[in-house]
Scaffold this motif. Sequence first.
Motif, PDB file in Angstrom:
ATOM      1  N   VAL A   1     -17.511  -7.589  -0.777  1.00 14.93           N
ATOM      2  CA  VAL A   1     -16.659  -7.123  -1.873  1.00 14.93           C
ATOM      3  C   VAL A   1     -16.544  -5.603  -1.854  1.00 14.93           C
ATOM      4  N   SER A   2     -17.683  -4.907  -1.795  1.00 15.08           N
ATOM      5  CA  SER A   2     -17.637  -3.448  -1.843  1.00 15.08           C
ATOM      6  C   SER A   2     -16.889  -2.877  -0.648  1.00 15.08           C
ATOM      7  N   GLY A   3     -17.084  -3.463   0.539  1.00 13.67           N
ATOM      8  CA  GLY A   3     -16.364  -2.990   1.716  1.00 13.67           C
ATOM      9  C   GLY A   3     -14.868  -3.172   1.571  1.00 13.67           C
ATOM     10  N   THR A   4     -14.458  -4.311   1.022  1.00 16.70           N
ATOM     11  CA  THR A   4     -13.034  -4.566   0.792  1.00 16.70           C
ATOM     12  C   THR A   4     -12.455  -3.562  -0.190  1.00 16.70           C
ATOM     13  N   VAL A   5     -13.174  -3.312  -1.273  1.00 11.06           N
ATOM     14  CA  VAL A   5     -12.682  -2.405  -2.309  1.00 11.06           C
ATOM     15  C   VAL A   5     -12.601  -0.979  -1.777  1.00 11.06           C
ATOM     16  N   ILE A   6     -13.626  -0.539  -1.042  1.00 11.07           N
ATOM     17  CA  ILE A   6     -13.602   0.809  -0.485  1.00 11.07           C
ATOM     18  C   ILE A   6     -12.421   0.973   0.464  1.00 11.07           C
ATOM     19  N   THR A   7     -12.183  -0.039   1.299  1.00 14.13           N
ATOM     20  CA  THR A   7     -11.031   0.003   2.208  1.00 14.13           C
ATOM     21  C   THR A   7      -9.736   0.110   1.420  1.00 14.13           C
ATOM     22  N   LEU A   8      -9.621  -0.653   0.335  1.00 16.34           N
ATOM     23  CA  LEU A   8      -8.410  -0.624  -0.484  1.00 16.34           C
ATOM     24  C   LEU A   8      -8.225   0.721  -1.177  1.00 16.34           C
ATOM     25  N   ILE A   9      -9.322   1.357  -1.556  1.00 11.30           N
ATOM     26  CA  ILE A   9      -9.211   2.676  -2.174  1.00 11.30           C
ATOM     27  C   ILE A   9      -8.481   3.624  -1.230  1.00 11.30           C
ATOM     28  N   GLY A  10      -8.882   3.598   0.054  1.00 10.66           N
ATOM     29  CA  GLY A  10      -8.218   4.448   1.038  1.00 10.66           C
ATOM     30  C   GLY A  10      -6.780   4.037   1.274  1.00 10.66           C
ATOM     31  N   LEU A  11      -6.548   2.731   1.458  1.00 10.89           N
ATOM     32  CA  LEU A  11      -5.195   2.255   1.748  1.00 10.89           C
ATOM     33  C   LEU A  11      -4.236   2.528   0.586  1.00 10.89           C
ATOM     34  N   SER A  12      -4.721   2.386  -0.645  1.00 12.04           N
ATOM     35  CA  SER A  12      -3.843   2.569  -1.801  1.00 12.04           C
ATOM     36  C   SER A  12      -3.418   4.019  -1.974  1.00 12.04           C
ATOM     37  N   LEU A  13      -4.139   4.941  -1.349  1.00 18.35           N
ATOM     38  CA  LEU A  13      -3.802   6.357  -1.471  1.00 18.35           C
ATOM     39  C   LEU A  13      -2.817   6.832  -0.404  1.00 18.35           C
ATOM     40  N   PHE A  14      -2.597   6.043   0.640  1.00 18.25           N
ATOM     41  CA  PHE A  14      -1.692   6.472   1.707  1.00 18.25           C
ATOM     42  C   PHE A  14      -0.266   6.727   1.212  1.00 18.25           C
ATOM     43  N   PRO A  15       0.287   5.901   0.294  1.00 21.50           N
ATOM     44  CA  PRO A  15       1.616   6.247  -0.214  1.00 21.50           C
ATOM     45  C   PRO A  15       1.673   7.618  -0.878  1.00 21.50           C
ATOM     46  N   VAL A  16       0.567   8.019  -1.523  1.00 24.67           N
ATOM     47  CA  VAL A  16       0.508   9.350  -2.133  1.00 24.67           C
ATOM     48  C   VAL A  16       0.610  10.417  -1.049  1.00 24.67           C
ATOM     49  N   ALA A  17      -0.170  10.256   0.022  1.00 25.14           N
ATOM     50  CA  ALA A  17      -0.124  11.219   1.130  1.00 25.14           C
ATOM     51  C   ALA A  17       1.262  11.249   1.771  1.00 25.14           C
ATOM     52  N   ALA A  18       1.872  10.074   1.947  1.00 25.05           N
ATOM     53  CA  ALA A  18       3.202  10.010   2.557  1.00 25.05           C
ATOM     54  C   ALA A  18       4.238  10.703   1.680  1.00 25.05           C
ATOM     55  N   ASN A  19       4.136  10.512   0.356  1.00 26.93           N
ATOM     56  CA  ASN A  19       5.064  11.167  -0.568  1.00 26.93           C
ATOM     57  C   ASN A  19       4.896  12.683  -0.516  1.00 26.93           C
ATOM     58  N   TRP A  20       3.635  13.144  -0.528  1.00 26.53           N
ATOM     59  CA  TRP A  20       3.381  14.574  -0.406  1.00 26.53           C
ATOM     60  C   TRP A  20       3.947  15.138   0.891  1.00 26.53           C
ATOM     61  N   ALA A  21       3.682  14.444   1.996  1.00 29.40           N
ATOM     62  CA  ALA A  21       4.114  14.933   3.305  1.00 29.40           C
ATOM     63  C   ALA A  21       5.630  15.083   3.377  1.00 29.40           C
ATOM     64  N   GLN A  22       6.361  14.246   2.643  1.00 36.57           N
ATOM     65  CA  GLN A  22       7.824  14.325   2.660  1.00 36.57           C
ATOM     66  C   GLN A  22       8.369  15.384   1.703  1.00 36.57           C
ATOM     67  N   GLY A  23       7.498  15.910   0.843  1.00 39.45           N
ATOM     68  CA  GLY A  23       7.939  16.962  -0.067  1.00 39.45           C
ATOM     69  C   GLY A  23       7.541  16.761  -1.506  1.00 39.45           C
ATOM     70  N   GLY A  24       7.127  15.537  -1.882  1.00 31.24           N
ATOM     71  CA  GLY A  24       6.628  15.278  -3.222  1.00 31.24           C
ATOM     72  C   GLY A  24       7.671  14.885  -4.242  1.00 31.24           C
ATOM     73  N   ASN A  25       8.924  15.277  -4.043  1.00 30.69           N
ATOM     74  CA  ASN A  25       9.982  14.978  -5.004  1.00 30.69           C
ATOM     75  C   ASN A  25      11.109  14.207  -4.317  1.00 30.69           C
ATOM     76  N   PRO A  26      11.180  12.888  -4.517  1.00 26.40           N
ATOM     77  CA  PRO A  26      12.190  12.080  -3.821  1.00 26.40           C
ATOM     78  C   PRO A  26      13.626  12.480  -4.119  1.00 26.40           C
ATOM     79  N   THR A  27      13.852  13.198  -5.224  1.00 27.51           N
ATOM     80  CA  THR A  27      15.218  13.602  -5.568  1.00 27.51           C
ATOM     81  C   THR A  27      15.619  14.925  -4.926  1.00 27.51           C
ATOM     82  N   ALA A  28      14.675  15.607  -4.285  1.00 26.63           N
ATOM     83  CA  ALA A  28      14.985  16.896  -3.653  1.00 26.63           C
ATOM     84  C   ALA A  28      15.846  16.686  -2.411  1.00 26.63           C
ATOM     85  N   ALA A  29      16.671  17.675  -2.129  1.00 21.42           N
ATOM     86  CA  ALA A  29      17.586  17.554  -0.995  1.00 21.42           C
ATOM     87  C   ALA A  29      16.854  17.497   0.337  1.00 21.42           C
TER      88      ALA A  29
END
Length: 463
Positions: free
Chosen positions: A147-175
């Motif tokens: 259980v703990s291993g699964t949850v720890i893995t999910l903690i990392g995986l769930s944050l990847f969209p945040v990193a991807a959004n930041w890497a693209q600029g953080g604001n999807p409405t920006a040109a």
Amino acid sequence: MDSARPDSAEKSAVHPVDELLPAPKLIAYGLQHIAAMYAGVVAPPLIVGAACGLSATELTVLIGAALLTSGLATLLQTLGVWKVGSRLPFVNGISFAGVAPMVAIAKTAHPGQALPLIYGGILVAGVAGFVAAPYFGRLNRFFPPVVSGTVITLIGLSLFPVAANWAQGGNPTAADFGSLRNIGLAGVTLAVILLLNRFLGGFLRSISILIGLLAGTLAAVPLGKADFGRLAHVPVFAVPSPFHFGAPQFQAGAIISMLIVMIVSMTESTADMLALGEIVDKPADGATITAGLRADGAASALAALLNGFTATAFAQNIGLVALTNVRSRFVVAASGVILVLLGLFPVAGALVDVVPQPVLGGAGLALFGTVAASGIRTLTRARLQENGNLLVVAVSIGFGVLPIAAPTFYRAFPQAVQTVMTSGISAGCLVAIALNLLFNQTGRNRDAEASPAAEPVLEPAAG
């Protein structure tokens, strides 16, 4: 020479978590934690403040209060008072789980009453969380490695969209969102961090994230991506006054919404403490989890009085601990002091905010990936070939990734279900616990997953 031996033995007996480092290292490592979590602290007040129709001046007050209360919560977690605080390198910030319910409250409230209603709900939820902490503290028996291993893995995986959004600029409405310039800045930052970790050692390697962020910011200056002009419009010093937006008001709907948020936050904090305990080689037992959750509840109640929001663990900082191997809780306490100062000196907070989002995205890929890798390492102890454990992991990760892959999947469900299940961490955690009980805690498989993490918590958990 003999007289020096006891001192040496005593020094060597100090666990790395309790090691007090020299002031320059405390500041440098603490700044790394600030860089990793700053965007996560200021984003909720920006979203909620906009939903409440706050002016730019009032938004500044709300952001300052969020920084101040996050710093106080982090100090309470790391240093501890009585039986409150996990005394781990555990960063506390604003829970994103509360953003959607708070925006919903703002949409239905009369003008000027949204924040008082929100703070009334947070105050009740914080007190309830403090009282319920001992019961949650006993739940670590339900977190064996599968259980703990699964949850720890999910903690990392769930944050990847945040990193991807930041890497693209953080604001999807920006040109320029998703432009090669933004992604290139993220790549430069990540490359610097990787090269520093490959070719350097010691202190410089430990602050590779901070150096990478500085290098990325400098690279962004000629591209016009680092805006220092905003510093001229931010006050130098400001003390958030209690009840700035009005005294808390108590409404059943708002209270129920924030109680659900508190349950989600406590579930995630429990998982994060277990993950952090694994990483720093100081497993979180029932007493530690109870003390940590008490700090979450107390800090949330205090935040309601000081114009802040629900306090919870920041998973991205767990990745920083894992990547740098700097385990001292006093480093995180230093970051708590810095957060308090940022809350009192808005101009300093604006200086931190100069770091471009794409630069944060490059660092985030390394930080969040490290958390996921730590979870995979824990899963190697889970005996996946036995008792359907592989299926437990597979289905739990499926439920955890579902809100990321299909964010609108639960749109037809009641709001309470959405609050719980749209968080990949809480959804995956609850499914992993349920499936582990089904496969390993019933009938003939009951004792198959016996491990230190699965042992019952005795009286210390009650605190």
